[in-house]
Design a protein around this motif. Sequence first.
Motif, PDB file in Angstrom:
ATOM      1  N   LEU A   2       5.713   4.649   1.447  1.00  0.00           N
ATOM      2  CA  LEU A   2       6.130   4.144   0.140  1.00  0.00           C
ATOM      3  C   LEU A   2       5.845   5.191  -0.941  1.00  0.00           C
ATOM      4  O   LEU A   2       6.659   5.392  -1.854  1.00  0.00           O
ATOM      5  CB  LEU A   2       5.383   2.844  -0.175  1.00  0.00           C
ATOM      6  N   GLU A   3       4.711   5.887  -0.827  1.00  0.00           N
ATOM      7  CA  GLU A   3       4.376   6.918  -1.813  1.00  0.00           C
ATOM      8  C   GLU A   3       5.409   8.043  -1.800  1.00  0.00           C
ATOM      9  O   GLU A   3       5.839   8.517  -2.858  1.00  0.00           O
ATOM     10  CB  GLU A   3       2.982   7.482  -1.549  1.00  0.00           C
ATOM     11  N   GLN A   4       5.811   8.464  -0.607  1.00  0.00           N
ATOM     12  CA  GLN A   4       6.834   9.504  -0.521  1.00  0.00           C
ATOM     13  C   GLN A   4       8.160   9.015  -1.106  1.00  0.00           C
ATOM     14  O   GLN A   4       8.854   9.765  -1.804  1.00  0.00           O
ATOM     15  CB  GLN A   4       7.029   9.941   0.926  1.00  0.00           C
ATOM     16  N   ALA A   5       8.498   7.767  -0.853  1.00  0.00           N
ATOM     17  CA  ALA A   5       9.741   7.205  -1.385  1.00  0.00           C
ATOM     18  C   ALA A   5       9.708   7.179  -2.913  1.00  0.00           C
ATOM     19  O   ALA A   5      10.695   7.548  -3.566  1.00  0.00           O
ATOM     20  CB  ALA A   5       9.956   5.795  -0.837  1.00  0.00           C
ATOM     21  N   TYR A   6       8.587   6.760  -3.490  1.00  0.00           N
ATOM     22  CA  TYR A   6       8.450   6.754  -4.951  1.00  0.00           C
ATOM     23  C   TYR A   6       8.571   8.170  -5.507  1.00  0.00           C
ATOM     24  O   TYR A   6       9.233   8.403  -6.526  1.00  0.00           O
ATOM     25  CB  TYR A   6       7.086   6.172  -5.349  1.00  0.00           C
ATOM     26  N   ARG A   7       7.893   9.122  -4.836  1.00  0.00           N
ATOM     27  CA  ARG A   7       7.930  10.511  -5.304  1.00  0.00           C
ATOM     28  C   ARG A   7       9.350  11.069  -5.255  1.00  0.00           C
ATOM     29  O   ARG A   7       9.807  11.710  -6.206  1.00  0.00           O
ATOM     30  CB  ARG A   7       6.991  11.375  -4.450  1.00  0.00           C
ATOM     31  N   MET A   8      10.048  10.802  -4.180  1.00  0.00           N
ATOM     32  CA  MET A   8      11.406  11.343  -4.037  1.00  0.00           C
ATOM     33  C   MET A   8      12.379  10.711  -5.022  1.00  0.00           C
ATOM     34  O   MET A   8      13.284  11.389  -5.521  1.00  0.00           O
ATOM     35  CB  MET A   8      11.902  11.149  -2.603  1.00  0.00           C
TER      36      MET A   8
ATOM     37  N   SER B  31       0.844  -1.197   0.000  1.00  0.00           N
ATOM     38  CA  SER B  31       0.000   0.000   0.000  1.00  0.00           C
ATOM     39  C   SER B  31       0.881   1.250   0.000  1.00  0.00           C
ATOM     40  O   SER B  31       2.002   1.225   0.527  1.00  0.00           O
ATOM     41  CB  SER B  31      -0.900  -0.029   1.234  1.00  0.00           C
ATOM     42  N   PRO B  32       0.399   2.360  -0.587  1.00  0.00           N
ATOM     43  CA  PRO B  32       1.184   3.600  -0.594  1.00  0.00           C
ATOM     44  C   PRO B  32       1.535   4.104   0.800  1.00  0.00           C
ATOM     45  O   PRO B  32       2.508   4.843   0.972  1.00  0.00           O
ATOM     46  CB  PRO B  32       0.262   4.594  -1.315  1.00  0.00           C
ATOM     47  N   GLU B  33       0.744   3.708   1.803  1.00  0.00           N
ATOM     48  CA  GLU B  33       0.999   4.178   3.175  1.00  0.00           C
ATOM     49  C   GLU B  33       2.000   3.302   3.918  1.00  0.00           C
ATOM     50  O   GLU B  33       2.370   3.607   5.057  1.00  0.00           O
ATOM     51  CB  GLU B  33      -0.311   4.222   3.976  1.00  0.00           C
ATOM     52  N   THR B  34       2.455   2.213   3.299  1.00  0.00           N
ATOM     53  CA  THR B  34       3.438   1.341   3.938  1.00  0.00           C
ATOM     54  C   THR B  34       4.699   2.133   4.296  1.00  0.00           C
ATOM     55  O   THR B  34       5.192   2.916   3.482  1.00  0.00           O
ATOM     56  CB  THR B  34       3.828   0.185   2.995  1.00  0.00           C
ATOM     57  N   MET B  35       5.187   1.961   5.495  1.00  0.00           N
ATOM     58  CA  MET B  35       6.402   2.654   5.908  1.00  0.00           C
ATOM     59  C   MET B  35       7.629   1.878   5.429  1.00  0.00           C
ATOM     60  O   MET B  35       7.709   0.654   5.610  1.00  0.00           O
ATOM     61  CB  MET B  35       6.439   2.821   7.424  1.00  0.00           C
ATOM     62  N   VAL B  36       8.551   2.590   4.803  1.00  0.00           N
ATOM     63  CA  VAL B  36       9.782   1.981   4.291  1.00  0.00           C
ATOM     64  C   VAL B  36      10.977   2.802   4.762  1.00  0.00           C
ATOM     65  O   VAL B  36      10.829   3.906   5.278  1.00  0.00           O
ATOM     66  CB  VAL B  36       9.772   1.906   2.739  1.00  0.00           C
ATOM     67  N   ARG B  37      12.161   2.276   4.542  1.00  0.00           N
ATOM     68  CA  ARG B  37      13.349   2.941   5.042  1.00  0.00           C
ATOM     69  C   ARG B  37      13.621   4.234   4.285  1.00  0.00           C
ATOM     70  O   ARG B  37      13.333   4.370   3.107  1.00  0.00           O
ATOM     71  CB  ARG B  37      14.548   1.996   4.972  1.00  0.00           C
ATOM     72  N   ALA B  38      14.182   5.186   5.006  1.00  0.00           N
ATOM     73  CA  ALA B  38      14.583   6.469   4.439  1.00  0.00           C
ATOM     74  C   ALA B  38      16.005   6.753   4.933  1.00  0.00           C
ATOM     75  O   ALA B  38      16.519   6.058   5.823  1.00  0.00           O
ATOM     76  CB  ALA B  38      13.618   7.574   4.883  1.00  0.00           C
ATOM     77  N   PRO B  39      16.680   7.736   4.366  1.00  0.00           N
ATOM     78  CA  PRO B  39      18.048   8.045   4.799  1.00  0.00           C
ATOM     79  C   PRO B  39      18.153   8.311   6.304  1.00  0.00           C
ATOM     80  O   PRO B  39      17.199   8.769   6.939  1.00  0.00           O
ATOM     81  CB  PRO B  39      18.387   9.309   3.992  1.00  0.00           C
ATOM     82  N   LEU B  40      19.329   7.996   6.841  1.00  0.00           N
ATOM     83  CA  LEU B  40      19.651   8.229   8.256  1.00  0.00           C
ATOM     84  C   LEU B  40      18.734   7.458   9.199  1.00  0.00           C
ATOM     85  O   LEU B  40      18.300   7.973  10.232  1.00  0.00           O
ATOM     86  CB  LEU B  40      19.618   9.721   8.583  1.00  0.00           C
ATOM     87  N   SER B  41      18.403   6.231   8.826  1.00  0.00           N
ATOM     88  CA  SER B  41      17.594   5.331   9.656  1.00  0.00           C
ATOM     89  C   SER B  41      16.195   5.858   9.915  1.00  0.00           C
ATOM     90  O   SER B  41      15.530   5.430  10.865  1.00  0.00           O
ATOM     91  CB  SER B  41      18.303   5.077  11.000  1.00  0.00           C
ATOM     92  N   ALA B  42      15.743   6.812   9.103  1.00  0.00           N
ATOM     93  CA  ALA B  42      14.382   7.321   9.232  1.00  0.00           C
ATOM     94  C   ALA B  42      13.429   6.432   8.447  1.00  0.00           C
ATOM     95  O   ALA B  42      13.847   5.452   7.822  1.00  0.00           O
ATOM     96  CB  ALA B  42      14.309   8.757   8.729  1.00  0.00           C
ATOM     97  N   GLU B  43      12.140   6.773   8.504  1.00  0.00           N
ATOM     98  CA  GLU B  43      11.131   6.056   7.741  1.00  0.00           C
ATOM     99  C   GLU B  43      10.298   7.044   6.946  1.00  0.00           C
ATOM    100  O   GLU B  43      10.182   8.223   7.311  1.00  0.00           O
ATOM    101  CB  GLU B  43      10.215   5.236   8.667  1.00  0.00           C
TER     102      GLU B  43
END
Length: 274
Positions: A134-140, A119-131
């Motif tokens: 998934l939608e934000q990750a795709y957009r970025m 789902s787009p709301e699924t939390m995934v890894r981001a830089p510096l151990s943040a989260e």
Amino acid sequence: MTVHPSLQTYADAWTHSIEAISELVQPLAEGEWNRPTPCPAWSVRDIVSHIIGMECEMLGDPRPIHSLPRDLYHVRSEFARYMEMQVDVRRHHTAPEMTSELEYTIIRRNRQLRNENRSPETMVRAPLSAEQTLEQAYRMRAFDVWVHEQDLRAALNAPGNLDSPGAFVARDQFISALPKVVAKGAGAPPHSAVVVDVHGPVEFLRTVRVGADGRGTVDGSPSLGPAVTLALDWETYVRLAAGRVRPAAVADRIKIEGDPGLADAILESFAVTP
């Protein structure tokens, strides 16, 4: 593709840009990989290394174990250090090594996109151990690869794709940052309005309004009495917002009306990429 509808726009933009990057770098001779780009301190090789690294992180690959040299003057923050790791570990890779790793990474990511069922709301890894979602990750990722595609085009004297799908993702990303640029960065006074009028391959007019509380909002309605109006072309807007050029270097491409002091403060705060 089986990507969720709200992710499809970003997946398509990412695909368009990363395939363009692959086409740009495939024929490069060894020496051309060392060409400087508008991205501060990064060469063509460095940008491609960064892209490979970030896509590998989207795939869930472990980050490289690598010690950065102490003399990298441009690494001044933990975020910059995080980003530099994937770049520096590839600084001595040959042209064939770079193109083959890029191609393999694209194949793996395309497979991931085809099979995406989260789902787009699924939390995934981001830089510096943040989260992040998934939608934000795709957009970025769509935003990042398009901006870096433009860096590579500038370095290789191969202009293009200023109106590709990634350009519109970048437009929305830059517009979303305008309230912070005007209200917080430039300190525009309460009850003021600033109009940004962009022309060229991507066109838009947006008004940033600063409320009584000093917070900014952005909308598409014109203002009858703005404190500042900035009119500029899309390519110049991108270069400024991505921090690729200083305002003084492109002053002849920006038309300013209104308070010159506030206009200067806005332009000095215009860069919104880390």
